[in-house]
Design an enzyme around this catalytic site. Structure first.
Site, PDB file in Angstrom:
ATOM      1  N   GLY A  19     -18.721   5.223  -6.537  1.00  0.00           N
ATOM      2  CA  GLY A  19     -17.993   6.492  -6.415  1.00  0.00           C
ATOM      3  C   GLY A  19     -17.382   6.680  -5.037  1.00  0.00           C
ATOM      4  O   GLY A  19     -16.839   5.751  -4.455  1.00  0.00           O
ATOM      5  N   GLY A  27      -2.458  -5.912 -11.869  1.00  0.00           N
ATOM      6  CA  GLY A  27      -1.356  -5.593 -10.967  1.00  0.00           C
ATOM      7  C   GLY A  27      -1.590  -4.281 -10.232  1.00  0.00           C
ATOM      8  O   GLY A  27      -2.473  -3.497 -10.601  1.00  0.00           O
ATOM      9  N   LYS A  48       0.813  -1.220   0.000  1.00  0.00           N
ATOM     10  CA  LYS A  48       0.000   0.000   0.000  1.00  0.00           C
ATOM     11  C   LYS A  48       0.847   1.270   0.000  1.00  0.00           C
ATOM     12  O   LYS A  48       0.519   2.250  -0.675  1.00  0.00           O
ATOM     13  CB  LYS A  48      -0.959  -0.005   1.200  1.00  0.00           C
ATOM     14  CG  LYS A  48      -2.005  -1.096   1.082  1.00  0.00           C
ATOM     15  CD  LYS A  48      -3.042  -1.027   2.174  1.00  0.00           C
ATOM     16  CE  LYS A  48      -3.819  -2.328   2.274  1.00  0.00           C
ATOM     17  NZ  LYS A  48      -4.486  -2.730   1.031  1.00  0.00           N
ATOM     18  N   ASP A  85      -5.416   2.569  -3.511  1.00  0.00           N
ATOM     19  CA  ASP A  85      -4.116   3.252  -3.378  1.00  0.00           C
ATOM     20  C   ASP A  85      -3.960   4.332  -4.452  1.00  0.00           C
ATOM     21  O   ASP A  85      -3.389   5.399  -4.191  1.00  0.00           O
ATOM     22  CB  ASP A  85      -2.977   2.239  -3.496  1.00  0.00           C
ATOM     23  CG  ASP A  85      -3.054   1.180  -2.403  1.00  0.00           C
ATOM     24  OD1 ASP A  85      -3.486   1.515  -1.288  1.00  0.00           O
ATOM     25  OD2 ASP A  85      -2.688   0.024  -2.679  1.00  0.00           O
TER      26      ASP A  85
HETATM   27  O1  RIB Z   1      -3.862  -2.202  -1.679  1.00  0.00           O
HETATM   28  C1  RIB Z   1      -3.295  -3.215  -2.439  1.00  0.00           C
HETATM   29  C2  RIB Z   1      -2.031  -3.696  -1.801  1.00  0.00           C
HETATM   30  O2  RIB Z   1      -2.336  -4.287  -0.563  1.00  0.00           O
HETATM   31  C3  RIB Z   1      -1.272  -4.748  -2.566  1.00  0.00           C
HETATM   32  O3  RIB Z   1      -0.356  -4.199  -3.492  1.00  0.00           O
HETATM   33  C4  RIB Z   1      -0.646  -5.583  -1.469  1.00  0.00           C
HETATM   34  O4  RIB Z   1       0.745  -5.569  -1.468  1.00  0.00           O
HETATM   35  C5  RIB Z   1      -1.227  -5.060  -0.167  1.00  0.00           C
HETATM   36  O5  RIB Z   1      -0.371  -4.213   0.497  1.00  0.00           O
END
Ligand code: RIB
Length: 301
Positions: free
Chosen positions: A224, A285, A41, A250
């Site tokens: 949303g 990914g 994250k 993220d």
């Molecule tokens: O939010 C997604 C992330 O959560 C992934 O990339 C994984 O590594 C975890 O940290």
């Protein structure tokens, strides 16, 4: 002037298998091909903020293994300052075991490895980077006391403090009182507020504000997002073809931090972040799916 974001957080290698559906407890499921993607994250949000146009410094840790080398390179290739990313000997880099189903939904289990070594002392050594930033952005895959230390250094330096409370856990009041913005999905909002996930997003946001955080952002996937400040705003989702939701939250948090750091008005920053989150679901990914500023601007037009 460039917007400056400091990120404290996790750095993981994501080990991903596609499955027709998410496995049930005790079940063995045959999946599709295996893939390895850079993630975590903290690293995801650092790259998201950098690709969204901010100058980014990261506080984190990797192990002295092949994954650590690959993750340092990924961060550096994305213009993230890794001077404060420690390499710990005889330690494994964090790893996330991920399943992604045909609808793009996922399950994630994290083995923290070196992320657990991001100590309050390491944060103190990085105090300058926190103080120089416009925004500090943290999540909860590194020790809570280190996140709290970073937040208190930021508060003292008048750096805005954002916490993406993922993975969800109960948070001490002292930490909540240091936050300017809390970013959560519905499940995280419910757990942090001690409420039920079936409660309305509006009432979850108001409960979180009552814990002392002035601004709450709840991401709602295909519905949303919602922002609660002095009033409640709803930000519609961008309709896109979703293949993989890993890293979408993220992308939202990193882009939002970059936008706020550049003094974008809240409403515009939220739309910018929602566009980044939507674009991240259109590719496989975590880090490979994070959009550039140009791609975000194009979706916004
Ligand atoms: O939010 C997604 C992330 O959560 C992934 O990339 C994984 O590594 C975890 O940290």
């Amino acid at each position: 002037m460039t917007a400056r974001v400091c990120i404290i957080g996790s750095i993981n290698m994501d080990l991903v298998v596609r499955t027709p559906r998410l496995p049930a407890p005790g079940e063995t499921l045959m999946g599709g091909p295996f893939a390895r993607f850079p993630g975590g994250k903290g690293a995801n949000q650092a790259v998201a903020a950098s690709r969204a146009g901010a100058s980014v410094a990261m506080i984190g840790a990797v192990g002295d293994d092949e994954h650590g080398v690959a993750m340092r390179k990924t961060l550096a290739d994305n213009a993230v300052d890794i001077v404060r990313v420690g390499t710990h000997v005889n330690t494994a880099t964090g790893v996330a075991l991920i399943t992604v189903d045909d609808a793009g939904e996922n399950t994630i289990v994290v083995a923290p490895g070196a992320n657990a070594a991001v100590s309050p002392a390491a944060v103190e050594e990085a105090a300058n980077a926190i103080g120089d930033a416009d925004v500090l952005l943290a999540q909860l895959e590194v020790p809570l006391e280190s996140v709290a230390k970073a937040a208190s250094i930021a508060r003292a330096a008048k750096t805005r403090v954002m916490l993406n409370a993922a993975p969800a856990r109960m948070l001490p009041r002292e930490l909540l009182s240091l936050l300017d913005v809390l970013i959560v999905n519905r499940g995280e909002a419910a757990l942090t507020a001690g409420r039920s996930e079936s409660d309305s997003a509006d009432s979850l946001a108001r409960s979180l504000q009552e814990l002392g955080v002035p601004e709450i952002v709840i991401t709602l996937g295909g519905a949303g997002a919602l922002h609660a400040g002095s009033r409640i705003r709803r930000i519609p989702a961008f309709p896109v073809e979703t293949v993989d939701t890993v890293g979408a939250g993220d992308a939202f948090a990193g882009a939002f931090a970059a936008a706020v750091a550049s003094n974008m008005p809240t409403e515009t920053a939220l739309r910018f972040a929602a566009a980044a989150g939507a674009l991240a679901t259109t590719k496989h990914g975590a880090i490979p799916s994070l959009p550039t500023r140009d791609a975000i601007m194009q979706l916004l037009q």
